[in-house]
Design a protein around this motif. Structure first.
Motif, short mmCIF file in Angstrom:
data_model
loop_
_atom_site.label_atom_id
_atom_site.label_comp_id
_atom_site.label_asym_id
_atom_site.label_seq_id
_atom_site.Cartn_x
_atom_site.Cartn_y
_atom_site.Cartn_z
N GLU A 20 -4.20 -3.26 -7.34
CA GLU A 20 -3.46 -2.43 -8.30
C GLU A 20 -4.36 -1.43 -9.00
O GLU A 20 -3.95 -0.31 -9.29
N LEU A 21 -5.60 -1.84 -9.25
CA LEU A 21 -6.55 -0.92 -9.88
C LEU A 21 -6.67 0.34 -9.03
O LEU A 21 -6.71 1.46 -9.53
N MET A 70 1.93 -1.58 -1.18
CA MET A 70 1.68 -2.94 -1.66
C MET A 70 2.84 -3.86 -1.30
O MET A 70 2.65 -5.02 -0.95
N ALA A 71 4.08 -3.34 -1.38
CA ALA A 71 5.25 -4.16 -1.02
C ALA A 71 5.18 -4.50 0.47
O ALA A 71 5.48 -5.62 0.88
N GLU A 83 3.48 -12.42 4.11
CA GLU A 83 4.47 -13.51 4.10
C GLU A 83 5.08 -13.72 5.48
O GLU A 83 5.32 -14.85 5.90
N GLU A 114 2.37 -7.17 1.09
CA GLU A 114 2.80 -8.52 0.70
C GLU A 114 3.79 -9.06 1.73
O GLU A 114 3.78 -10.25 2.06
N TYR A 115 4.67 -8.20 2.25
CA TYR A 115 5.63 -8.63 3.28
C TYR A 115 4.89 -9.08 4.53
O TYR A 115 5.18 -10.14 5.09
N ARG A 155 -5.08 -9.10 -6.04
CA ARG A 155 -3.99 -8.18 -6.44
C ARG A 155 -4.45 -7.26 -7.56
O ARG A 155 -4.05 -6.10 -7.61
N GLU A 156 -5.30 -7.77 -8.44
CA GLU A 156 -5.82 -6.94 -9.53
C GLU A 156 -6.59 -5.75 -8.96
O GLU A 156 -6.40 -4.60 -9.37
N VAL A 214 -4.41 1.21 -6.33
CA VAL A 214 -3.15 1.86 -5.93
C VAL A 214 -2.42 2.50 -7.10
O VAL A 214 -1.63 3.41 -6.90
N SER A 215 -2.65 2.02 -8.34
CA SER A 215 -2.03 2.69 -9.47
C SER A 215 -3.05 3.39 -10.36
O SER A 215 -2.72 4.39 -11.01
N LEU A 247 11.10 -0.84 4.86
CA LEU A 247 10.28 -1.23 3.71
C LEU A 247 9.37 -0.06 3.36
O LEU A 247 8.81 0.57 4.25
N ALA A 248 9.22 0.22 2.07
CA ALA A 248 8.33 1.30 1.64
C ALA A 248 7.43 0.79 0.52
O ALA A 248 7.61 -0.33 0.03
N GLN A 249 6.47 1.66 0.11
CA GLN A 249 5.44 1.32 -0.87
C GLN A 249 4.43 0.35 -0.26
O GLN A 249 4.75 -0.79 0.08
#
Lengths: 208, 211
Positions: free
Chosen positions: A100-101, A69-70, A77, A73-74, A96-97, A103-104, A65-67
């Motif tokens: 993302e603010l 945020m992915a 879960e 979330e994994y 999440r907002e 990480v992106s 698994l990479a990234q």
């Protein structure tokens, strides 16, 4: 299930986010160091693991698994104890907002490679990095006014804090920014620094 | 629950991502146009009433505002589980999110025209910057999609996911705005061409001005 393997570099912000989540949830994992500053993400051995050449990478039962945020979330879960997302759906969206603010909207733009592509001049690079961090933290400070409590969203540690900690560290310690304009961020970061996971996930506590 | 309100603009890639999801799940919603070319998203009114970060898209739901397209996509998936845009299994979900994040953090912010403009005042240097970051991202994306796409129609498996919502606008930008040579990316193009036939994708096309 075999222990997950985290391909990590101590000072990689993106990897630090994942270490925070793993450590907070007391998940046992093996660390394999990939030294970013020595260009080890381009080593053929690592490219066999993650052809995109990015860290963090988390290997779970042979699956890569990479990234960040992915991966976060994994982790949430697959390991639901000590949750890092609130139950309320709007609050989850707020977490999440904020993630993302950062990480992106901030981290990719203040990245050393990007500043280096902008200019060879160290001072100009710093101005570039300052601009994007300052712009992002200004937006973050405003958003935190409504949703934060002890931590970024309410009073529980969440994925938003996992993303906030490394970015604030960069701003304060790498770029020596004036943080006086961000009182909420500073207070939240101070609260976070008391958590055991904050200490164990910190770059200084890593094997590299 | 009253209808959600989406603050969007027709040329905004990030808005298009959300519009694909809304259309796919057939979620009734209202649109408020926020003209980012005229910097309307940076107006005091928008920033105080809608999104303090001064960006679109933003989704208003019963007085609460959610911003950041990927956060909105995850919210829609949780609140409107019909016609799911994420697989059921955790590792598969992680792969879809990996594709989303590769684009949303690794390409889009860096090829943003404002960022290119900060790099240089010269058009050619801006284009070189933009092409560099799109190519860098697409090289990685092509590799992943070769392992995740079942038949070259969708990013993951054989059905629409959030990864497709994020891919479409980025490829559109590369081709239509920057005239990028897409020959090195046959898998990306196969998926893109297939997705562009879908009604839910066509609805959010930048040529369709919002009213």
């Amino acid at each position: 299930m075999a222990k997950p393997i985290l391909y990590s570099f101590s000072h990689s912000s993106c990897t630090w986010r994942v270490r925070l989540a793993l450590n907070y949830k007391d998940i046992a994992y093996e660390t394999r160091v990939v030294n970013l500053s020595r260009g080890e993400t381009r080593d053929p051995e690592f490219l066999k693991v993650n052809p995109a050449g990015h860290i963090p990478a988390l290997v779970v039962n042979g699956k890569v698994l990479a990234q960040s945020m992915a991966i976060l979330e994994y982790i949430e879960e697959a390991y639901p104890e000590k949750p890092l997302l609130p139950k309320d759906l709007i609050q989850r969206a707020k977490v999440r907002e904020i993630c993302e603010l950062i990480v992106s909207g901030i981290q990719p733009l203040q990245h050393r490679q990007v500043a280096g592509k902008y200019s060879d001049d160290k001072q100009k690079q710093l101005e570039w990095q300052d601009f994007y961090i300052h712009r992002g933290l200004t937006a973050l400070e405003r958003i935190l006014t409504d949703c934060s409590g002890k931590y970024a969203v309410g009073d529980d540690f969440t994925l938003a804090d996992c993303c906030l900690i490394p970015q604030v560290f960069n701003a304060e310690h790498r770029f020596k920014m004036d943080m006086s304009g961000f009182p909420r961020i500073n207070e939240i970061n101070k609260n976070l620094s008391e958590l055991p996971a904050f200490k164990t996930a910190h770059p200084d506590a890593q094997i590299d | 629950m009253s209808r959600p309100i989406l603050y969007a603009f027709h040329v905004s890639s990030c808005s298009w991502r959300v519009r694909i999801a809304l259309a796919h799940k057939k979620i009734e919603h209202d649109i408020r146009v926020v003209n980012i070319v005229n910097r309307e998203s940076r107006s005091p009114e928008y920033m105080s009433k809608v999104n303090p970060a001064g960006q679109i898209p933003a989704l208003e739901v019963n007085g609460n505002v959610i911003a950041e397209s990927l956060a909105i996509l995850e919210y829609l998936e949780e609140v409107y589980p019909q016609k799911p845009l994420l697989p059921k299994e955790a590792i598969e979900r992680a792969k879809v999110r990996e594709i989303c994040e590769l684009i949303a953090t690794g390409i889009q912010p860096l090829q943003n025209p404002k960022v290119a403009a900060r790099h240089s005042t010269e058009t050619e240097k801006r284009l070189e910057w933009t092409e560099y970051y799109i190519n860098r991202g697409f090289i990685a994306l092509e590799k992943i999609l070769n392992t995740t796409s079942a038949n070259g129609k969708y990013c993951y498996g054989d059905s629409l996911t959030t990864a497709d919502c994020v891919l479409v606008p980025q490829v559109f930008n590369a081709i239509a705005r920057f005239k990028l040579d897409m020959t090195p990316y046959p898998k990306i193009m196969s998926i893109y061409n297939s997705l562009m036939k879908l009604e839910e994708v066509k609805l959010g096309h930048p040529d369709n001005k919002l009213s």
